[in-house]
Design a protein around this motif. Structure first.
Motif, PDB file in Angstrom:
ATOM      1  N   SER A   1       0.804  -1.217   0.000  1.00 34.33           N
ATOM      2  CA  SER A   1       0.000   0.000   0.000  1.00 34.33           C
ATOM      3  C   SER A   1       0.837   1.268   0.000  1.00 34.33           C
ATOM      4  CB  SER A   1      -0.920   0.038   1.222  1.00 34.33           C
ATOM      5  OG  SER A   1      -1.695  -1.106   1.289  1.00 34.33           O
TER       6      SER A   1
ATOM      7  N   LEU B   1      -4.517   9.242  -5.695  1.00 38.82           N
ATOM      8  CA  LEU B   1      -4.382   8.978  -7.120  1.00 38.82           C
ATOM      9  C   LEU B   1      -3.607   7.696  -7.420  1.00 38.82           C
ATOM     10  CD1 LEU B   1      -5.217  10.208  -9.786  1.00 38.82           C
ATOM     11  CD2 LEU B   1      -2.959  11.236  -9.890  1.00 38.82           C
ATOM     12  N   PRO B   2      -2.413   7.489  -6.814  1.00 36.72           N
ATOM     13  CA  PRO B   2      -1.707   6.234  -7.071  1.00 36.72           C
ATOM     14  C   PRO B   2      -2.525   5.006  -6.701  1.00 36.72           C
ATOM     15  CG  PRO B   2      -0.320   7.742  -5.842  1.00 36.72           C
ATOM     16  CD  PRO B   2      -1.628   8.391  -5.977  1.00 36.72           C
ATOM     17  N   PHE B   3      -3.286   5.082  -5.619  1.00 37.66           N
ATOM     18  CA  PHE B   3      -4.131   3.943  -5.246  1.00 37.66           C
ATOM     19  C   PHE B   3      -5.144   3.661  -6.343  1.00 37.66           C
ATOM     20  CE2 PHE B   3      -3.834   3.999  -0.338  1.00 37.66           C
ATOM     21  CZ  PHE B   3      -2.694   3.241  -0.432  1.00 37.66           C
TER      22      PHE B   3
ATOM     23  N   SER C   1       2.851  16.286  -3.712  1.00 38.72           N
ATOM     24  CA  SER C   1       2.728  15.177  -2.759  1.00 38.72           C
ATOM     25  C   SER C   1       4.058  14.881  -2.103  1.00 38.72           C
ATOM     26  CB  SER C   1       2.275  13.907  -3.471  1.00 38.72           C
ATOM     27  OG  SER C   1       1.033  14.063  -4.046  1.00 38.72           O
TER      28      SER C   1
ATOM     29  N   LEU D   1     -12.873   9.000   4.528  1.00 36.47           N
ATOM     30  CA  LEU D   1     -13.748   9.089   3.364  1.00 36.47           C
ATOM     31  C   LEU D   1     -12.974   9.224   2.061  1.00 36.47           C
ATOM     32  CD1 LEU D   1     -16.557   9.479   2.067  1.00 36.47           C
ATOM     33  CD2 LEU D   1     -16.160  11.903   2.306  1.00 36.47           C
ATOM     34  N   LEU D   2     -11.895   9.989   2.079  1.00 32.17           N
ATOM     35  CA  LEU D   2     -11.225  10.341   0.821  1.00 32.17           C
ATOM     36  C   LEU D   2     -10.819   9.103   0.026  1.00 32.17           C
ATOM     37  CD1 LEU D   2     -10.031  12.535  -0.961  1.00 32.17           C
ATOM     38  CD2 LEU D   2      -8.002  12.488   0.436  1.00 32.17           C
TER      39      LEU D   2
ATOM     40  N   PRO E   1       2.625   2.736  -4.546  1.00 31.95           N
ATOM     41  CA  PRO E   1       2.078   4.051  -4.883  1.00 31.95           C
ATOM     42  C   PRO E   1       3.127   5.153  -4.822  1.00 31.95           C
ATOM     43  CG  PRO E   1       0.625   2.929  -3.372  1.00 31.95           C
ATOM     44  CD  PRO E   1       1.872   2.123  -3.442  1.00 31.95           C
TER      45      PRO E   1
ATOM     46  N   ASN F   1       4.820  15.191   1.732  1.00 31.85           N
ATOM     47  CA  ASN F   1       5.172  13.984   2.461  1.00 31.85           C
ATOM     48  C   ASN F   1       6.483  14.161   3.210  1.00 31.85           C
ATOM     49  OD1 ASN F   1       4.053  11.611   3.070  1.00 31.85           O
ATOM     50  ND2 ASN F   1       4.356  10.656   1.091  1.00 31.85           N
TER      51      ASN F   1
ATOM     52  N   ILE G   1       6.007  16.104   6.384  1.00 30.35           N
ATOM     53  CA  ILE G   1       5.399  15.247   7.407  1.00 30.35           C
ATOM     54  C   ILE G   1       6.422  14.263   7.956  1.00 30.35           C
ATOM     55  CG2 ILE G   1       3.642  13.497   7.797  1.00 30.35           C
ATOM     56  CD1 ILE G   1       1.827  15.381   6.827  1.00 30.35           C
TER      57      ILE G   1
ATOM     58  N   ALA H   1      -4.432  12.215   1.006  1.00 31.69           N
ATOM     59  CA  ALA H   1      -4.557  12.873  -0.283  1.00 31.69           C
ATOM     60  C   ALA H   1      -3.388  12.528  -1.201  1.00 31.69           C
ATOM     61  CB  ALA H   1      -4.632  14.385  -0.083  1.00 31.69           C
ATOM     62  N   VAL H   2      -2.209  12.275  -0.611  1.00 31.86           N
ATOM     63  CA  VAL H   2      -1.049  11.927  -1.414  1.00 31.86           C
ATOM     64  C   VAL H   2      -1.284  10.608  -2.144  1.00 31.86           C
ATOM     65  CG1 VAL H   2       1.350  11.186  -1.257  1.00 31.86           C
ATOM     66  CG2 VAL H   2       0.600  13.193  -0.016  1.00 31.86           C
ATOM     67  N   TYR H   3      -1.972   9.683  -1.455  1.00 29.93           N
ATOM     68  CA  TYR H   3      -2.098   8.338  -1.991  1.00 29.93           C
ATOM     69  C   TYR H   3      -3.328   8.134  -2.857  1.00 29.93           C
ATOM     70  CZ  TYR H   3       1.764   6.916   0.894  1.00 29.93           C
ATOM     71  OH  TYR H   3       3.005   6.794   1.434  1.00 29.93           O
TER      72      TYR H   3
ATOM     73  N   MET I   1       1.325   8.582   9.359  1.00 30.83           N
ATOM     74  CA  MET I   1       1.236  10.027   9.305  1.00 30.83           C
ATOM     75  C   MET I   1       1.095  10.555   7.878  1.00 30.83           C
ATOM     76  SD  MET I   1       1.434  10.500  12.445  1.00 30.83           S
ATOM     77  CE  MET I   1       2.071   9.866  13.974  1.00 30.83           C
ATOM     78  N   ALA I   2       1.245   9.695   6.892  1.00 31.26           N
ATOM     79  CA  ALA I   2       1.208  10.184   5.510  1.00 31.26           C
ATOM     80  C   ALA I   2      -0.205  10.638   5.154  1.00 31.26           C
ATOM     81  CB  ALA I   2       1.653   9.076   4.565  1.00 31.26           C
ATOM     82  N   PRO I   3      -0.322  11.788   4.518  1.00 30.79           N
ATOM     83  CA  PRO I   3      -1.658  12.282   4.193  1.00 30.79           C
ATOM     84  C   PRO I   3      -2.334  11.421   3.137  1.00 30.79           C
ATOM     85  CG  PRO I   3       0.032  13.786   3.392  1.00 30.79           C
ATOM     86  CD  PRO I   3       0.737  12.701   4.111  1.00 30.79           C
TER      87      PRO I   3
ATOM     88  N   MET J   1      -2.844  17.462   7.788  1.00 28.56           N
ATOM     89  CA  MET J   1      -3.354  16.810   6.578  1.00 28.56           C
ATOM     90  C   MET J   1      -4.874  16.816   6.534  1.00 28.56           C
ATOM     91  SD  MET J   1      -1.745  13.193   7.551  1.00 28.56           S
ATOM     92  CE  MET J   1      -2.473  12.007   8.646  1.00 28.56           C
TER      93      MET J   1
ATOM     94  N   LEU K   1      -4.086  19.916  -3.037  1.00 30.93           N
ATOM     95  CA  LEU K   1      -3.528  18.750  -3.712  1.00 30.93           C
ATOM     96  C   LEU K   1      -4.606  17.980  -4.473  1.00 30.93           C
ATOM     97  CD1 LEU K   1      -1.230  16.777  -4.201  1.00 30.93           C
ATOM     98  CD2 LEU K   1      -1.681  15.767  -2.002  1.00 30.93           C
ATOM     99  N   VAL K   2      -5.739  17.747  -3.805  1.00 29.42           N
ATOM    100  CA  VAL K   2      -6.802  16.983  -4.460  1.00 29.42           C
ATOM    101  C   VAL K   2      -7.375  17.773  -5.636  1.00 29.42           C
ATOM    102  CG1 VAL K   2      -9.087  15.987  -4.131  1.00 29.42           C
ATOM    103  CG2 VAL K   2      -7.339  15.666  -2.409  1.00 29.42           C
TER     104      VAL K   2
ATOM    105  N   ARG L   1     -13.816   6.883  -1.056  1.00 31.26           N
ATOM    106  CA  ARG L   1     -14.586   7.420  -2.167  1.00 31.26           C
ATOM    107  C   ARG L   1     -13.814   7.294  -3.473  1.00 31.26           C
ATOM    108  NH1 ARG L   1     -16.183  13.511  -1.853  1.00 31.26           N
ATOM    109  NH2 ARG L   1     -14.090  13.602  -2.673  1.00 31.26           N
ATOM    110  N   THR L   2     -12.500   7.482  -3.400  1.00 31.51           N
ATOM    111  CA  THR L   2     -11.694   7.415  -4.617  1.00 31.51           C
ATOM    112  C   THR L   2     -11.656   5.996  -5.180  1.00 31.51           C
ATOM    113  OG1 THR L   2     -10.305   9.051  -3.533  1.00 31.51           O
ATOM    114  CG2 THR L   2      -9.496   8.154  -5.588  1.00 31.51           C
TER     115      THR L   2
ATOM    116  N   ALA M   1      -6.377  -0.511   1.326  1.00 37.36           N
ATOM    117  CA  ALA M   1      -5.869   0.856   1.335  1.00 37.36           C
ATOM    118  C   ALA M   1      -5.852   1.414   2.755  1.00 37.36           C
ATOM    119  CB  ALA M   1      -6.714   1.742   0.433  1.00 37.36           C
TER     120      ALA M   1
END
Lengths: 324, 268
Positions: free
Chosen positions: A23, B118-120, A268, B205-206, A27, A272, A275, B114-116, B110-112, A227, A251-252, B209-210, B139
């Protein structure tokens, strides 16, 4: 207690490693790949090297301006909510009832906002703050304030901050409460014998004992507010204008709204990295605090928080660590 | 000595502050839409169940709850299952790269999201899991597995090492020792970490939903449908919101005695 060295332990860790690597690493590689390229749709990619990164850190460009502005807003937001939630959380934790059924009742109500889906949190405040159908907006307007979070920047910020305080102060309070519960009764008795004031007890016994959980609380809250996406997005959509557009929202917007993969990926990575650095500081401070505690406990078991020499627990009352 | 002066008042005010917005949502869910829009009433004057009835009879609505619960439960099971052995390893042994691995795990928590996002989307489309509960469950592992390892490690460390040694001397094999002795000993820790996994997967949710479009759509995404050409269906939105609070409230009730310890991650 020393741990034994055993490389076979890797087999026990392997499942976690695989699940998280699947995961996280895959990515992340995609993101690194995208961040170096530009796309004009149709899955055609062009090499762009570090171009996006240069643009990102240069406030004069569109991308850089947007990124740095949202970063600034986000930092301000994180600082404001920390300044409110941490003291409030401590006060609430100190106000917890001592025993009886009210303890369970308070815990359940405190934990309630934490388990509401984030978009529903947004919905709740979206409704609650509306001047026409929401109690808060209606009351504020009836009192003569011209409150409207849809059109006024300050009101939008006010709503988002109050929402976050509503949503997350409980986390700080519950953490502090857990810290307070681990203080042995003997410490309080000793303080009472010494005739210590309420403030002295707080400063010399309770605050040092809450140190660790407070650290967890501050850093968790910093990370999560840094975040934040769903709640402000539902309430304000990042507006009015861009006034509540935080980094994740920006970002989104770029990634899924404009499908500008290269820019989004570069953003990103920088995001990242920030963070990651904060997380590393957190981790180092935490592990060092753990070691210090251990050393202190080994050398001088009874006098861990040293408020004053006279505040040592009465020998007959063994400190009970770890209240279930 | 433990608490501060005026604590009842402070606690009372804070609880009211917490409950008032929720009350307003519940209040609205029982009102008709015309009552919501036309007047400001503190309680429903013409209480109605029409919004709830619609959610429970319309499949596109209630399937959202089932989808959400499906991936949340899947995620909780996966997270705990992989985190248990790892927590034991981190607690008992030192091995090559253990500290780095632990930090790497933690950094993923801690990773946001939102970063993931799109790649997901690309990844799960490529392996054919897109729009299934599995995609969301896997995920969500990215932030739940590290958390579960962290909490469980605290609890495993609370079990004296002598217990392991005695069990091995008694001829227990490692898997048997793990299931028969260790797991019952840290049952409350497993409960606490399951609670946290449930909580974070339920509220996210993000990513959910994606990674879904039709078949596995979570309730939170379906709620956005209440915006229509005729304006917002506020009553329906409120009713759907109230129903999303209920599973969380039930879970809290079951673990209420462990909440305080759990929030200290078993380490205080």
């Amino acid at each position: 207690m020393d741990k034994t060295v055993n490389q076979k332990a890797w087999f026990l860790v392997l499942p976690v490693f695989l699940v998280v690597a699947f995961s996280a690493v895959l990515p992340l590689m995609t993101v690194v790949n995208y961040s170096m390229q530009d796309t004009f749709g149709n899955n055609q990619f062009f090499w762009n090297g570090v171009g996006w990164f240069k643009e990102l850190l240069d406030p004069s460009t569109d991308l850089g301006g947007r990124f740095l502005a949202s970063l600034g807003r986000n930092l301000l937001f994180s600082l404001v909510i920390l300044a409110i939630e941490v003291p409030l959380g401590i006060v609430v934790a100190l106000s917890m009832p001592r025993e009886g059924w009210t303890v369970a009742a308070c815990l359940v109500i405190l934990a309630l906002p934490l388990l509401i889906p984030w978009n529903v949190v947004g919905t709740i405040w979206q409704i609650f703050g509306r001047p026409d159908i929401g109690l808060l907006g209606y009351v504020l307007n009836a009192m003569g304030f011209d409150y409207n979070y849809v059109s006024n920047d300050v009101d939008a910020w006010f709503t988002v901050i109050v929402m976050d305080v509503w949503h997350w102060t409980s986390l700080v309070a519950l953490l502090c409460y857990a810290g307070l519960k681990s203080i042995p009764e003997a410490y309080y008795q000793a303080a009472q014998i010494d005739g210590a004031s309420r403030w002295a007890v707080f400063k010399a016994i309770q605050l040092p004992k809450m140190n660790r959980v407070l650290l967890i609380a501050v850093l968790l809250r910093f990370m999560d507010s840094f975040m934040i996406y769903t709640e402000p997005f539902v309430v304000t959509g990042g507006g009015p204008g861009n006034s509540t557009t935080f980094v994740s929202i920006e970002l989104v917007k770029i990634a899924l709204g404009q499908f500008d993969l290269g820019k989004a990926a570069a953003l990103s990575l920088v995001y990242n990295l920030i963070i990651l650095i904060v997380c590393w500081i957190f981790y180092t401070v935490m592990t060092n605090a753990g070691v210090e505690r251990k050393v202190q406990a080994e050398s001088e078991p009874a006098a861990e928080p040293k408020p004053a020499a006279a505040l040592k627990p009465v020998p007959a009352l063994e400190p009970r660590e770890g209240v279930a | 000595m433990h608490s501060i002066p005026g604590r009842r008042l402070i606690m009372g005010l804070f609880l009211i502050f917490l409950l008032l917005p929720i009350y307003w949502l519940v209040n609205m869910s029982f009102k008709t839409n015309s009552e919501i829009v036309s007047t400001m009433t503190l309680w429903p004057h013409n209480p109605t169940l029409q919004h709830y009835r619609r959610i429970f009879t319309d499949e596109s609505w209630y399937s959202g709850y089932i989808n959400s619960l499906e991936y949340v439960v899947l995620n909780t099971i996966i997270s705990i299952a992989v985190a248990l052995p790892a927590a034991y390893a981190f607690s008992r042994y030192r091995f090559l790269g253990d500290k780095h691995l632990f930090f790497w795990l933690l950094s993923n928590r801690m990773a946001p999201a939102a970063v993931y996002a799109l790649p997901f989307f690309n990844l799960y489309s490529a392996i054919g899991l897109f729009d299934t509960p599995w995609a969301v469950a896997l995920a969500h592992c990215i932030f739940n597995v590290p958390l579960a390892v962290w909490i469980l490690e605290g609890f495993v460390s609370g079990v004296p090492r002598e217990i392991d040694e005695t069990a091995f001397l008694d001829g227990y094999s490692f898997p048997r020792f793990f299931i028969k002795i260790l797991v019952p000993l840290i049952a409350s820790g497993i409960g606490v970490s399951a609670f946290f996994c449930f909580m974070f997967s339920w509220v996210e949710l993000l990513l959910a939903r994606t990674l879904t479009s039709v078949h596995a759509k979570p309730i939170a995404a379906i709620m956005t449908r209440t915006v229509s050409a005729a304006g917002m269906d506020w009553g329906l939105l409120a009713a759907a919101g109230v129903l999303t609070i209920i599973p969380g409230a039930l879970v809290i009730w079951f673990v209420r005695n462990y909440i305080a310890r759990g929030f200290a991650l078993g380490r205080v």
